[in-house]
Design a protein around this motif. Structure first.
Motif, PDB file in Angstrom:
ATOM      1  N   LYS B  14       0.854  -1.180   0.000  1.00  0.00           N
ATOM      2  CA  LYS B  14       0.000   0.000   0.000  1.00  0.00           C
ATOM      3  C   LYS B  14       0.895   1.237   0.000  1.00  0.00           C
ATOM      4  CE  LYS B  14      -3.816  -2.102   2.617  1.00  0.00           C
ATOM      5  NZ  LYS B  14      -4.502  -2.529   1.394  1.00  0.00           N
ATOM      6  N   THR B  15       0.384   2.314  -0.546  1.00  0.00           N
ATOM      7  CA  THR B  15       1.142   3.570  -0.571  1.00  0.00           C
ATOM      8  C   THR B  15       1.608   3.920   0.841  1.00  0.00           C
ATOM      9  OG1 THR B  15      -0.071   4.384  -2.482  1.00  0.00           O
ATOM     10  CG2 THR B  15       1.006   6.026  -1.095  1.00  0.00           C
ATOM     11  N   GLY B  16       2.889   4.257   0.953  1.00  0.00           N
ATOM     12  CA  GLY B  16       3.456   4.629   2.237  1.00  0.00           C
ATOM     13  C   GLY B  16       4.149   3.507   2.978  1.00  0.00           C
ATOM     14  N   GLN B  17       3.876   2.260   2.601  1.00  0.00           N
ATOM     15  CA  GLN B  17       4.545   1.145   3.255  1.00  0.00           C
ATOM     16  C   GLN B  17       5.995   1.064   2.802  1.00  0.00           C
ATOM     17  OE1 GLN B  17       1.861  -2.196   2.297  1.00  0.00           O
ATOM     18  NE2 GLN B  17       1.315  -2.266   4.477  1.00  0.00           N
ATOM     19  N   SER B  18       6.795   0.372   3.594  1.00  0.00           N
ATOM     20  CA  SER B  18       8.199   0.202   3.249  1.00  0.00           C
ATOM     21  C   SER B  18       8.501  -1.284   3.048  1.00  0.00           C
ATOM     22  CB  SER B  18       9.106   0.764   4.336  1.00  0.00           C
ATOM     23  OG  SER B  18       8.893   0.068   5.553  1.00  0.00           O
ATOM     24  N   MET B  19       9.543  -1.551   2.290  1.00  0.00           N
ATOM     25  CA  MET B  19       9.989  -2.927   2.131  1.00  0.00           C
ATOM     26  C   MET B  19      11.411  -2.954   1.577  1.00  0.00           C
ATOM     27  SD  MET B  19       8.577  -4.797  -1.283  1.00  0.00           S
ATOM     28  CE  MET B  19       9.583  -6.196  -0.842  1.00  0.00           C
ATOM     29  N   THR B  20      12.044  -4.089   1.738  1.00  0.00           N
ATOM     30  CA  THR B  20      13.393  -4.296   1.224  1.00  0.00           C
ATOM     31  C   THR B  20      13.397  -5.467   0.262  1.00  0.00           C
ATOM     32  OG1 THR B  20      14.393  -3.456   3.259  1.00  0.00           O
ATOM     33  CG2 THR B  20      15.792  -4.790   1.821  1.00  0.00           C
ATOM     34  N   LEU B  21      13.948  -5.244  -0.918  1.00  0.00           N
ATOM     35  CA  LEU B  21      14.145  -6.308  -1.903  1.00  0.00           C
ATOM     36  C   LEU B  21      15.561  -6.857  -1.721  1.00  0.00           C
ATOM     37  CD1 LEU B  21      11.858  -4.458  -3.073  1.00  0.00           C
ATOM     38  CD2 LEU B  21      12.625  -5.180  -5.339  1.00  0.00           C
ATOM     39  N   GLN B  22      15.627  -8.185  -1.647  1.00  0.00           N
ATOM     40  CA  GLN B  22      16.908  -8.822  -1.395  1.00  0.00           C
ATOM     41  C   GLN B  22      17.503  -9.386  -2.672  1.00  0.00           C
ATOM     42  OE1 GLN B  22      18.137  -8.552   1.567  1.00  0.00           O
ATOM     43  NE2 GLN B  22      16.347  -8.209   2.896  1.00  0.00           N
ATOM     44  N   CYS B  23      18.815  -9.320  -2.778  1.00  0.00           N
ATOM     45  CA  CYS B  23      19.535  -9.882  -3.922  1.00  0.00           C
ATOM     46  C   CYS B  23      20.827 -10.499  -3.424  1.00  0.00           C
ATOM     47  CB  CYS B  23      19.842  -8.794  -4.940  1.00  0.00           C
ATOM     48  SG  CYS B  23      20.906  -9.343  -6.308  1.00  0.00           S
ATOM     49  N   ALA B  24      21.153 -11.669  -3.948  1.00  0.00           N
ATOM     50  CA  ALA B  24      22.419 -12.312  -3.601  1.00  0.00           C
ATOM     51  C   ALA B  24      22.982 -12.998  -4.836  1.00  0.00           C
ATOM     52  CB  ALA B  24      22.220 -13.330  -2.481  1.00  0.00           C
ATOM     53  N   GLN B  25      24.329 -13.006  -4.943  1.00  0.00           N
ATOM     54  CA  GLN B  25      24.988 -13.719  -6.041  1.00  0.00           C
ATOM     55  C   GLN B  25      26.113 -14.574  -5.457  1.00  0.00           C
ATOM     56  OE1 GLN B  25      28.320 -12.906  -7.048  1.00  0.00           O
ATOM     57  NE2 GLN B  25      28.607 -10.987  -5.900  1.00  0.00           N
ATOM     58  N   ASP B  26      26.276 -15.746  -6.054  1.00  0.00           N
ATOM     59  CA  ASP B  26      27.278 -16.689  -5.548  1.00  0.00           C
ATOM     60  C   ASP B  26      28.425 -16.878  -6.543  1.00  0.00           C
ATOM     61  OD1 ASP B  26      25.373 -19.783  -6.215  1.00  0.00           O
ATOM     62  OD2 ASP B  26      26.042 -18.150  -7.508  1.00  0.00           O
ATOM     63  N   MET B  27      28.665 -15.886  -7.382  1.00  0.00           N
ATOM     64  CA  MET B  27      29.691 -15.976  -8.421  1.00  0.00           C
ATOM     65  C   MET B  27      30.945 -15.177  -8.067  1.00  0.00           C
ATOM     66  SD  MET B  27      27.084 -15.715 -11.663  1.00  0.00           S
ATOM     67  CE  MET B  27      26.110 -14.417 -10.929  1.00  0.00           C
ATOM     68  N   ASN B  28      30.997 -14.649  -6.843  1.00  0.00           N
ATOM     69  CA  ASN B  28      32.140 -13.854  -6.391  1.00  0.00           C
ATOM     70  C   ASN B  28      32.349 -12.609  -7.263  1.00  0.00           C
ATOM     71  OD1 ASN B  28      34.170 -13.520  -4.407  1.00  0.00           O
ATOM     72  ND2 ASN B  28      35.739 -14.207  -5.852  1.00  0.00           N
ATOM     73  N   HIS B  29      31.255 -12.036  -7.750  1.00  0.00           N
ATOM     74  CA  HIS B  29      31.343 -10.853  -8.595  1.00  0.00           C
ATOM     75  C   HIS B  29      31.582  -9.602  -7.775  1.00  0.00           C
ATOM     76  CE1 HIS B  29      29.078 -12.661 -12.298  1.00  0.00           C
ATOM     77  NE2 HIS B  29      30.271 -13.181 -12.110  1.00  0.00           N
ATOM     78  N   ASN B  30      32.255  -8.648  -8.396  1.00  0.00           N
ATOM     79  CA  ASN B  30      32.571  -7.402  -7.699  1.00  0.00           C
ATOM     80  C   ASN B  30      31.444  -6.376  -7.776  1.00  0.00           C
ATOM     81  OD1 ASN B  30      35.474  -7.738  -6.830  1.00  0.00           O
ATOM     82  ND2 ASN B  30      35.649  -8.203  -9.005  1.00  0.00           N
ATOM     83  N   SER B  75      20.971  -5.060  -1.301  1.00  0.00           N
ATOM     84  CA  SER B  75      19.543  -4.916  -1.073  1.00  0.00           C
ATOM     85  C   SER B  75      19.057  -3.537  -1.512  1.00  0.00           C
ATOM     86  CB  SER B  75      19.207  -5.148   0.401  1.00  0.00           C
ATOM     87  OG  SER B  75      19.859  -4.187   1.213  1.00  0.00           O
ATOM     88  N   LEU B  76      17.793  -3.484  -1.889  1.00  0.00           N
ATOM     89  CA  LEU B  76      17.138  -2.252  -2.339  1.00  0.00           C
ATOM     90  C   LEU B  76      15.960  -1.974  -1.416  1.00  0.00           C
ATOM     91  CD1 LEU B  76      16.850  -0.076  -4.678  1.00  0.00           C
ATOM     92  CD2 LEU B  76      15.163  -1.630  -5.660  1.00  0.00           C
ATOM     93  N   ARG B  77      15.908  -0.773  -0.858  1.00  0.00           N
ATOM     94  CA  ARG B  77      14.846  -0.440   0.092  1.00  0.00           C
ATOM     95  C   ARG B  77      13.973   0.684  -0.434  1.00  0.00           C
ATOM     96  NH1 ARG B  77      12.889  -1.680   4.847  1.00  0.00           N
ATOM     97  NH2 ARG B  77      12.003  -0.066   6.189  1.00  0.00           N
ATOM     98  N   LEU B  78      12.673   0.483  -0.298  1.00  0.00           N
ATOM     99  CA  LEU B  78      11.688   1.527  -0.562  1.00  0.00           C
ATOM    100  C   LEU B  78      11.182   1.985   0.800  1.00  0.00           C
ATOM    101  CD1 LEU B  78      11.657  -0.498  -3.093  1.00  0.00           C
ATOM    102  CD2 LEU B  78       9.436   0.536  -3.594  1.00  0.00           C
ATOM    103  N   GLU B  79      11.473   3.193   1.182  1.00  0.00           N
ATOM    104  CA  GLU B  79      11.115   3.682   2.520  1.00  0.00           C
ATOM    105  C   GLU B  79       9.634   4.019   2.614  1.00  0.00           C
ATOM    106  OE1 GLU B  79      12.695   3.630   5.198  1.00  0.00           O
ATOM    107  OE2 GLU B  79      14.799   3.383   4.625  1.00  0.00           O
ATOM    108  N   SER B  80       9.074   4.596   1.568  1.00  0.00           N
ATOM    109  CA  SER B  80       7.665   4.988   1.555  1.00  0.00           C
ATOM    110  C   SER B  80       7.153   4.788   0.126  1.00  0.00           C
ATOM    111  CB  SER B  80       7.514   6.444   1.991  1.00  0.00           C
ATOM    112  OG  SER B  80       6.154   6.841   1.958  1.00  0.00           O
ATOM    113  N   ALA B  81       6.606   3.599  -0.110  1.00  0.00           N
ATOM    114  CA  ALA B  81       6.266   3.216  -1.478  1.00  0.00           C
ATOM    115  C   ALA B  81       5.195   4.128  -2.085  1.00  0.00           C
ATOM    116  CB  ALA B  81       5.788   1.768  -1.500  1.00  0.00           C
ATOM    117  N   ALA B  82       5.340   4.378  -3.387  1.00  0.00           N
ATOM    118  CA  ALA B  82       4.395   5.184  -4.152  1.00  0.00           C
ATOM    119  C   ALA B  82       3.934   4.391  -5.364  1.00  0.00           C
ATOM    120  CB  ALA B  82       5.057   6.488  -4.590  1.00  0.00           C
ATOM    121  N   PRO B  83       2.726   4.661  -5.874  1.00  0.00           N
ATOM    122  CA  PRO B  83       2.258   3.928  -7.067  1.00  0.00           C
ATOM    123  C   PRO B  83       3.219   4.012  -8.248  1.00  0.00           C
ATOM    124  CG  PRO B  83       0.436   5.086  -6.040  1.00  0.00           C
ATOM    125  CD  PRO B  83       1.680   5.529  -5.300  1.00  0.00           C
TER     126      PRO B  83
END
Lengths: 113, 120
Positions: B14-30, B75-83
């Motif tokens: 919902k508008t105003g909510q926050s969330m974090t998108l997680q990302c991980a890689q196992d290829m030892n990339h920089n 990780s990518l965080r949306l502090e206050s989500a908007a449409p």
């Protein structure tokens, strides 16, 4: 400034025909290009790349041609199959050493039986 | 080798909510990257990390924050989500180090499967 774009947003072909997807770039100093394929609901996948010291590079059923004179590259897919249906992007690195890529908007390839 | 993994696959906020998108890689990339992809458009860079401990803004950073937790995770965080943040989000990684000369490693970026985010 740097930009990578595509001529045709949608390309429809018959199964078995050859497909040609085009891409124009504006930075004459660009020395490397990548083609990606993105199937519906998935992330982009690497297809083939080419460096500016080459005019042509071939992979399995795919060929990329680079024309530096007119700043144009193309992806040719031989004997197009239904599994080739996807959006195709060209991309090039930006300057500055940060390994960033600029992506074109994409061309959708639709293969009809 | 799982490559690049992303969680969650789908999310509705919902508008105003926050969330974090997680990302991980196992290829030892920089290098690691966050993109958004909107219908009929190409990939637009939100933030990137050239190495562990560094992050920089991309083309469309407003409304987002990132953390390069270690070499594997970005990780990518949306502090206050908007449409307007309704989109598909892709994480990618690349083995090159900052300033590495051409020919020493590929520019190819390896992408995760994406997170489909809807903000109502």
């Amino acid at each position: 400034g740097e930009s990578v774009g595509l001529h045709l947003p949608t390309l429809s072909v018959q199964e078995g025909d050859n497909s040609i997807i085009n891409c124009a770039y504006s930075n004459s100093a660009s020395d490397y290009f990548i083609w990606y394929k993105q199937e519906s609901g998935k992330g982009p996948q690497f297809i083939i790349d080419i460096r500016s010291n080459m005019d042509k590079r071939q992979g399995q059923r795919v060929t990329v041609l680079l024309n530096k004179t007119v700043k144009h590259l193309s992806l040719q897919i031989a004997a197009t199959q239904p599994g080739d249906s996807a959006v195709y992007f060209c991309a090039e690195p930006t300057s500055g050493g940060y390994n960033k890529l600029i992506f074109g908007a994409g061309t959708r390839l639709a293969v009809h039986p | 080798n799982a490559g690049v993994t992303q969680t969650p696959k789908f999310q509705v906020l919902k508008t105003g909510q926050s969330m974090t998108l997680q990302c991980a890689q196992d290829m030892n990339h920089n290098s690691m990257y966050w993109y958004r992809q909107d219908p009929g458009m190409g990939l637009r860079l939100i933030y990137y990390s050239a190495s562990e401990g560094t992050t920089d803004k991309g083309e469309v950073p407003n409304g987002y924050n990132v953390s390069r937790l270690n070499k594997r995770e970005f990780s990518l965080r949306l502090e206050s989500a908007a449409p307007s943040q309704t989109s598909v989000y892709f994480c990618a990684s690349n083995p090159r180090r900052f300033g590495q000369r051409a020919g020493q490693a590929s520019y190819e970026q390896y992408f995760g499967p994406g997170t489909r985010l809807t903000v109502t």
